[in-house]
Design a protein around this motif. Structure first.
Motif, PDB file in Angstrom:
ATOM      1  N   ASP A  48       0.534  -1.330  -0.137  1.00  0.00           N
ATOM      2  CA  ASP A  48       0.052   0.364  -0.100  1.00  0.00           C
ATOM      3  C   ASP A  48       0.944   1.754  -0.139  1.00  0.00           C
ATOM      4  O   ASP A  48       0.685   2.273  -1.164  1.00  0.00           O
ATOM      5  N   LEU A  49       1.775   1.488   0.884  1.00  0.00           N
ATOM      6  CA  LEU A  49       2.715   2.641   0.579  1.00  0.00           C
ATOM      7  C   LEU A  49       3.127   2.852  -0.752  1.00  0.00           C
ATOM      8  O   LEU A  49       3.682   3.699  -1.007  1.00  0.00           O
ATOM      9  N   ARG A  50       3.967   1.458  -1.002  1.00  0.00           N
ATOM     10  CA  ARG A  50       4.392   1.544  -2.430  1.00  0.00           C
ATOM     11  C   ARG A  50       3.655   2.764  -3.705  1.00  0.00           C
ATOM     12  O   ARG A  50       3.813   2.626  -4.648  1.00  0.00           O
ATOM     13  N   ARG A  51       2.142   1.603  -3.094  1.00  0.00           N
ATOM     14  CA  ARG A  51       1.026   1.868  -4.655  1.00  0.00           C
ATOM     15  C   ARG A  51       0.975   3.515  -4.587  1.00  0.00           C
ATOM     16  O   ARG A  51       0.039   4.078  -5.067  1.00  0.00           O
TER      17      ARG A  51
ATOM     18  N   PHE B 204       1.680   9.100  -2.279  1.00  0.00           N
ATOM     19  CA  PHE B 204       2.196  10.324  -1.535  1.00  0.00           C
ATOM     20  C   PHE B 204       3.225   9.046  -0.138  1.00  0.00           C
ATOM     21  O   PHE B 204       4.084   9.718   0.141  1.00  0.00           O
ATOM     22  N   THR B 205       3.384   8.476  -0.565  1.00  0.00           N
ATOM     23  CA  THR B 205       4.163   7.813  -0.026  1.00  0.00           C
ATOM     24  C   THR B 205       5.376   6.412  -0.691  1.00  0.00           C
ATOM     25  O   THR B 205       6.445   5.716   0.213  1.00  0.00           O
ATOM     26  N   THR B 206       5.244   6.612  -1.740  1.00  0.00           N
ATOM     27  CA  THR B 206       6.404   5.520  -2.936  1.00  0.00           C
ATOM     28  C   THR B 206       8.079   5.899  -2.561  1.00  0.00           C
ATOM     29  O   THR B 206       7.878   4.730  -2.756  1.00  0.00           O
ATOM     30  N   LEU B 207       8.402   6.884  -2.252  1.00  0.00           N
ATOM     31  CA  LEU B 207       9.472   6.894  -1.814  1.00  0.00           C
ATOM     32  C   LEU B 207       9.728   6.935  -0.291  1.00  0.00           C
ATOM     33  O   LEU B 207      10.846   7.387  -0.293  1.00  0.00           O
ATOM     34  N   VAL B 208       8.955   6.991   1.111  1.00  0.00           N
ATOM     35  CA  VAL B 208      10.133   7.252   1.838  1.00  0.00           C
ATOM     36  C   VAL B 208      10.014   5.698   2.011  1.00  0.00           C
ATOM     37  O   VAL B 208       9.802   4.867   1.843  1.00  0.00           O
ATOM     38  N   PRO B 209      11.557   5.904   2.474  1.00  0.00           N
ATOM     39  CA  PRO B 209      12.480   4.473   2.713  1.00  0.00           C
ATOM     40  C   PRO B 209      12.318   4.400   3.592  1.00  0.00           C
ATOM     41  O   PRO B 209      11.109   4.328   5.275  1.00  0.00           O
ATOM     42  N   VAL B 210      11.991   2.451   3.225  1.00  0.00           N
ATOM     43  CA  VAL B 210      11.391   1.823   4.248  1.00  0.00           C
ATOM     44  C   VAL B 210      12.130   0.252   5.192  1.00  0.00           C
ATOM     45  O   VAL B 210      12.275  -0.049   3.961  1.00  0.00           O
ATOM     46  N   MET B 211      11.947  -0.287   6.142  1.00  0.00           N
ATOM     47  CA  MET B 211      13.338  -1.152   6.592  1.00  0.00           C
ATOM     48  C   MET B 211      12.068  -1.975   6.777  1.00  0.00           C
ATOM     49  O   MET B 211      10.852  -1.530   7.963  1.00  0.00           O
ATOM     50  N   MET B 212      12.354  -3.068   6.381  1.00  0.00           N
ATOM     51  CA  MET B 212      11.657  -4.548   7.417  1.00  0.00           C
ATOM     52  C   MET B 212      11.954  -4.424   8.571  1.00  0.00           C
ATOM     53  O   MET B 212      13.558  -4.808   8.712  1.00  0.00           O
ATOM     54  N   LEU B 213      11.338  -5.004   9.702  1.00  0.00           N
ATOM     55  CA  LEU B 213      11.986  -5.057  11.276  1.00  0.00           C
ATOM     56  C   LEU B 213      11.212  -6.447  11.267  1.00  0.00           C
ATOM     57  O   LEU B 213       9.920  -6.016  11.933  1.00  0.00           O
ATOM     58  N   SER B 214      11.700  -7.313  11.455  1.00  0.00           N
ATOM     59  CA  SER B 214      10.500  -9.092  11.449  1.00  0.00           C
ATOM     60  C   SER B 214      11.755 -10.304  12.394  1.00  0.00           C
ATOM     61  O   SER B 214      12.898 -10.200  12.302  1.00  0.00           O
ATOM     62  N   ALA B 215      10.855 -10.842  12.715  1.00  0.00           N
ATOM     63  CA  ALA B 215      11.905 -12.488  13.044  1.00  0.00           C
ATOM     64  C   ALA B 215      11.522 -12.923  12.513  1.00  0.00           C
ATOM     65  O   ALA B 215      11.709 -14.003  12.491  1.00  0.00           O
TER      66      ALA B 215
ATOM     67  N   SER C 208      13.120 -15.163   9.274  1.00  0.00           N
ATOM     68  CA  SER C 208      14.755 -14.523   9.035  1.00  0.00           C
ATOM     69  C   SER C 208      14.541 -15.177   7.207  1.00  0.00           C
ATOM     70  O   SER C 208      16.057 -15.777   6.914  1.00  0.00           O
ATOM     71  N   SER C 209      13.711 -16.676   7.460  1.00  0.00           N
ATOM     72  CA  SER C 209      13.732 -17.146   6.143  1.00  0.00           C
ATOM     73  C   SER C 209      15.172 -16.106   4.760  1.00  0.00           C
ATOM     74  O   SER C 209      14.061 -14.575   4.280  1.00  0.00           O
ATOM     75  N   ASP C 210      15.276 -16.094   3.125  1.00  0.00           N
ATOM     76  CA  ASP C 210      15.780 -16.110   2.391  1.00  0.00           C
ATOM     77  C   ASP C 210      14.564 -15.380   1.837  1.00  0.00           C
ATOM     78  O   ASP C 210      14.811 -14.420   0.958  1.00  0.00           O
ATOM     79  N   ASN C 211      13.772 -16.236   1.409  1.00  0.00           N
ATOM     80  CA  ASN C 211      12.487 -16.170   0.589  1.00  0.00           C
ATOM     81  C   ASN C 211      12.010 -14.792   1.210  1.00  0.00           C
ATOM     82  O   ASN C 211      10.928 -13.596   0.187  1.00  0.00           O
ATOM     83  N   ASP C 212      11.175 -14.556   2.580  1.00  0.00           N
ATOM     84  CA  ASP C 212      10.726 -13.704   2.881  1.00  0.00           C
ATOM     85  C   ASP C 212      11.438 -12.167   2.567  1.00  0.00           C
ATOM     86  O   ASP C 212      10.656 -11.470   2.290  1.00  0.00           O
ATOM     87  N   LYS C 213      12.886 -12.782   2.841  1.00  0.00           N
ATOM     88  CA  LYS C 213      13.153 -11.195   2.315  1.00  0.00           C
ATOM     89  C   LYS C 213      13.500 -10.797   1.156  1.00  0.00           C
ATOM     90  O   LYS C 213      13.898 -10.155   0.565  1.00  0.00           O
ATOM     91  N   ALA C 214      13.921 -11.420   0.017  1.00  0.00           N
ATOM     92  CA  ALA C 214      13.340 -11.732  -0.824  1.00  0.00           C
ATOM     93  C   ALA C 214      12.260 -10.937  -1.857  1.00  0.00           C
ATOM     94  O   ALA C 214      12.301 -10.011  -2.253  1.00  0.00           O
ATOM     95  N   ILE C 215      11.098 -11.571  -0.846  1.00  0.00           N
ATOM     96  CA  ILE C 215       9.567 -11.192  -1.573  1.00  0.00           C
ATOM     97  C   ILE C 215       9.835  -9.592  -0.095  1.00  0.00           C
ATOM     98  O   ILE C 215       8.697  -8.467  -1.583  1.00  0.00           O
ATOM     99  N   ALA C 216       9.812  -8.956   0.268  1.00  0.00           N
ATOM    100  CA  ALA C 216      10.357  -7.979   0.480  1.00  0.00           C
ATOM    101  C   ALA C 216      11.101  -6.772   0.077  1.00  0.00           C
ATOM    102  O   ALA C 216      10.213  -5.668  -0.685  1.00  0.00           O
ATOM    103  N   PHE C 217      12.180  -7.360  -0.767  1.00  0.00           N
ATOM    104  CA  PHE C 217      12.919  -6.640  -1.767  1.00  0.00           C
ATOM    105  C   PHE C 217      11.369  -5.911  -2.607  1.00  0.00           C
ATOM    106  O   PHE C 217      12.046  -4.823  -3.275  1.00  0.00           O
ATOM    107  N   TYR C 218      11.221  -7.182  -3.508  1.00  0.00           N
ATOM    108  CA  TYR C 218      10.175  -6.883  -4.338  1.00  0.00           C
ATOM    109  C   TYR C 218       9.468  -6.470  -3.893  1.00  0.00           C
ATOM    110  O   TYR C 218       9.494  -5.526  -5.601  1.00  0.00           O
ATOM    111  N   GLU C 219       8.590  -5.916  -3.082  1.00  0.00           N
ATOM    112  CA  GLU C 219       7.556  -5.484  -2.577  1.00  0.00           C
ATOM    113  C   GLU C 219       7.796  -3.706  -1.675  1.00  0.00           C
ATOM    114  O   GLU C 219       6.988  -3.054  -2.456  1.00  0.00           O
TER     115      GLU C 219
END
Length: 128
Positions: A66-69, A72-83, A85-96
């Protein structure tokens, strides 16, 4: 000094991260309810957002989309902070559209450092 929002359902995490940002001289806001996050962010646009991936209500990944779409917020830097830790979840987060990804447990000072790095990159891009 930057305005940082943490979207996180864990109050202890929010207190730790908030203290670190206050100590570093930043303004910090905690949004504990992900379903209200978009409304709060639209009212008080932050310079950066730290977002938990797994929360009750709206999942962090959906909120990131939603933030990226939103123009108003598409350029706001976003850091995911999550428990998560799988490479797949990280890859999806970067893709999104995540700009960074940190895994819990974490060092609050590193969260500040990496957020400041994101802010610096964002400012350089906007300055063109």
């Amino acid at each position: 000094m930057a305005k940082i929002f943490l979207i996180e359902d864990d109050e202890i995490v929010a207190e730790m991260v908030g203290a670190a940002f206050f100590d570093a001289g930043h303004t910090f806001g905690w949004i504990g309810d992900s379903s209200q996050a978009i409304e709060v962010i639209r009212d008080r646009k932050p310079d950066a957002i730290i977002l938990d991936q797994r929360m009750p209500g709206v999942p962090g990944m959906e909120l990131l989309r939603d933030l990226r779409r939103n123009a108003f917020t598409t350029l706001v830097p976003v850091m995911m902070l999550s428990a998560v830790s799988s490479d797949n979840d990280k890859a999806i987060a970067f893709y999104e559209g995540a700009d960074d990804y940190m895994v819990k447990p974490f060092d609050p000072e590193e969260v500040v450092f990496r957020t400041e790095e994101l802010l610096g990159r964002s400012r350089r891009v906007l300055a063109g």
